[in-house]
Design an enzyme around this catalytic site. Structure first.
Site, short mmCIF file in Angstrom:
data_model
loop_
_atom_site.label_atom_id
_atom_site.label_comp_id
_atom_site.label_asym_id
_atom_site.label_seq_id
_atom_site.Cartn_x
_atom_site.Cartn_y
_atom_site.Cartn_z
N GLY A 263 0.69 -1.37 0.04
CA GLY A 263 -0.15 -0.02 0.10
C GLY A 263 0.89 1.14 -0.17
N CYS A 266 3.17 5.07 -3.02
CA CYS A 266 4.16 4.79 -3.91
C CYS A 266 3.83 3.67 -4.84
CB CYS A 266 5.48 4.70 -3.47
SG CYS A 266 6.31 6.14 -2.72
#
Length: 451
Positions: A263, A266
């Site tokens: 998650g 990025c």
């Protein structure tokens, strides 16, 4: 050197503080006056270990300044870093609105030759768009001040960003201008004392390196999570499999920890952006598509296991689940694309109540889920257990690694533990009287619980 940093998010704030720490004069520009006022007082608006001390020290010493005025930020600057957000559009492409706005501000207010660095994560070709935006604003002013646009991607891990900046694996600089490369080699020299770390490439190659790096890491995560799914079905233990494959130096142990999926700000965004870039270039990115699909599936697999466990025990509707950990990983308050939130949303939609705790991200989740009456965020770790029929550990915070298991078992209505990060020994949990579920390990249910 005199540096202007545009944007005070994770990348901008860490970059500014670390450059100031090595003796440079840095002025940060942000559009939010409340954030700027807080930063001037040494209070940062993000959680990043070690960052607040750097900001306070360098603000107090006068090397780190903050303003909402681009003209003031650029006054006397030799180098400008663009560190603004690049969120995803609905089609997965990268929204460059903030990057190009920063470029236009630079074009309007620059008064001397500049090196302009894209440190935001941007698609291949963005440096040219930044160059053009600056040129357009200069044309409106009827000026022609020299400048060079360089790609300088960041490789910071949230939760360890200060250390990553101070001791980088590499510093990538994309430029065809030898003078710019020499200036940046000098700027980064304090961070490369043990060996040469500067890698100079073409601009487009540098832009591609950032996406390729993040997509490679995301691929490793999705790969081990796919293996974990298979292990659960065939009776293997993904921990043993990881040990066996990680010993091969060609593979290694990094980023092959099975869990709830990746998650943050990025990996999800960058995988989708590179998928979009590839398709626009006429390439069907089959592997990247699979990486994204596996990750989306992995985020709800634990929710489905929780739902499946309680299906024959009256269902999840009306029951309460305790959740420890809400940020997408430990040592950050970032909840973007957090697996914990995906699980909470899935189960609460089925009528399950949730009592959740996180050491630093609780307030962020409380705001994000303010309209969900089935979700309660508590301030103390063990308060989350009250009235719950099971505990889910969703983030690997250190304080969750060796908790008081007797206290957990006493507080829960039923001793059921879902370990989304494989923090605990399944056999050990069984000995303590828990019904235990890990990732890639199947159910270790020696003491069935009747609900």
């Amino acid at each position: 050197m005199r540096i202007c940093v545009v944007g005070t998010g994770y990348v901008g704030m860490v970059s500014a503080a670390c450059f100031a720490e090595t003796g440079n004069d840095v002025c940060c520009v942000d559009v939010n006056p409340e954030i700027v006022d807080a930063l001037r007082r040494g209070k940062i608006h993000i959680f990043e270990p070690g960052l607040e001390d750097l900001v306070r020290r360098n603000t107090g010493d006068g090397r780190l300044l903050f303003t909402t005025d681009p003209a003031r930020g650029l006054d006397g600057a030799e180098i400008v870093f663009i560190c603004v957000g690049t969120p995803s559009n609905e089609d997965g492409s990268c929204d460059l609105h903030y990057v190009l706005q920063a470029a236009r501000d630079i074009g309007r207010h620059m008064r001397r030759p500049l090196i302009v660095l894209d440190k935001s994560t941007v698609p291949v070709g963005t440096a040219q768009a930044v160059h053009d935006a600056i040129a357009e604003e200069q044309a409106k002013r009827k000026t022609s001040i020299p400048y060079d646009v360089v790609s300088n991607p960041e490789f910071l891990k949230e939760g360890d960003a200060v250390n990553d900046f101070m001791k980088p694996d590499r510093v990538v600089v994309g430029t065809e201008n030898e003078e710019s490369a020499a200036v940046l080699r000098e700027l980064y020299s304090p961070f490369a004392r043990s060996r040469e770390k500067l890698i100079v490439t073409s601009v487009r190659s540098a832009e591609m390196i950032k996406y390729a790096a993040n997509c490679m890491l995301a691929t490793k995560i999705s790969f081990i999570n796919e293996i974990a799914c298979i292990c659960e079905k065939v009776g293997a233990d993904v921990r043993d499999v990881r040990a066996g494959i990680g010993a091969d130096h060609r593979i290694g142990y990094h980023f092959i920890y099975p869990g709830l999926g990746y998650g943050g700000s990025c990996f999800p965004k960058d995988v989708r952006a590179l998928i979009h870039t590839a398709k626009n270039a006429g390439v069907e990115p089959e592997l990247l598509n699979a990486v994204d699909r596996v990750n989306q599936r992995q985020k709800i697999r634990m929710a489905e296991r929780i739902e499946g466990y309680f299906a024959s025990r009256g269902g999840v509707n009306g029951k309460t689940l305790a959740v420890w950990g809400l940020s997408f990983k430990a040592n950050t308050d970032d909840i973007r694309e957090s697996a914990a939130l995906a699980i909470i949303n899935y189960l609460s939609a089925k009528g399950m109540r949730v009592r959740a705790f996180d050491p630093v991200a609780g307030d962020n989740v409380a705001r994000a889920l303010d309209d969900n009456p089935l979700v309660s965020i508590v301030k103390k770790q063990y308060d989350a257990l009250a009235g719950a029929c099971a505990l889910l550990v969703a983030t690997e915070w250190n304080q969750f690694r060796t908790p008081d298991f007797d206290r957990i078992k006493t507080a829960l209505e039923y001793p059921v533990l879902f370990d989304g990060r494989n923090l605990y020994s399944g056999a050990g949990m069984v000995k303590k009287g828990f019904v235990y579920f890990g990732v890639g390990r199947g159910a270790e249910e020696k003491f069935p619980v009747s609900l």
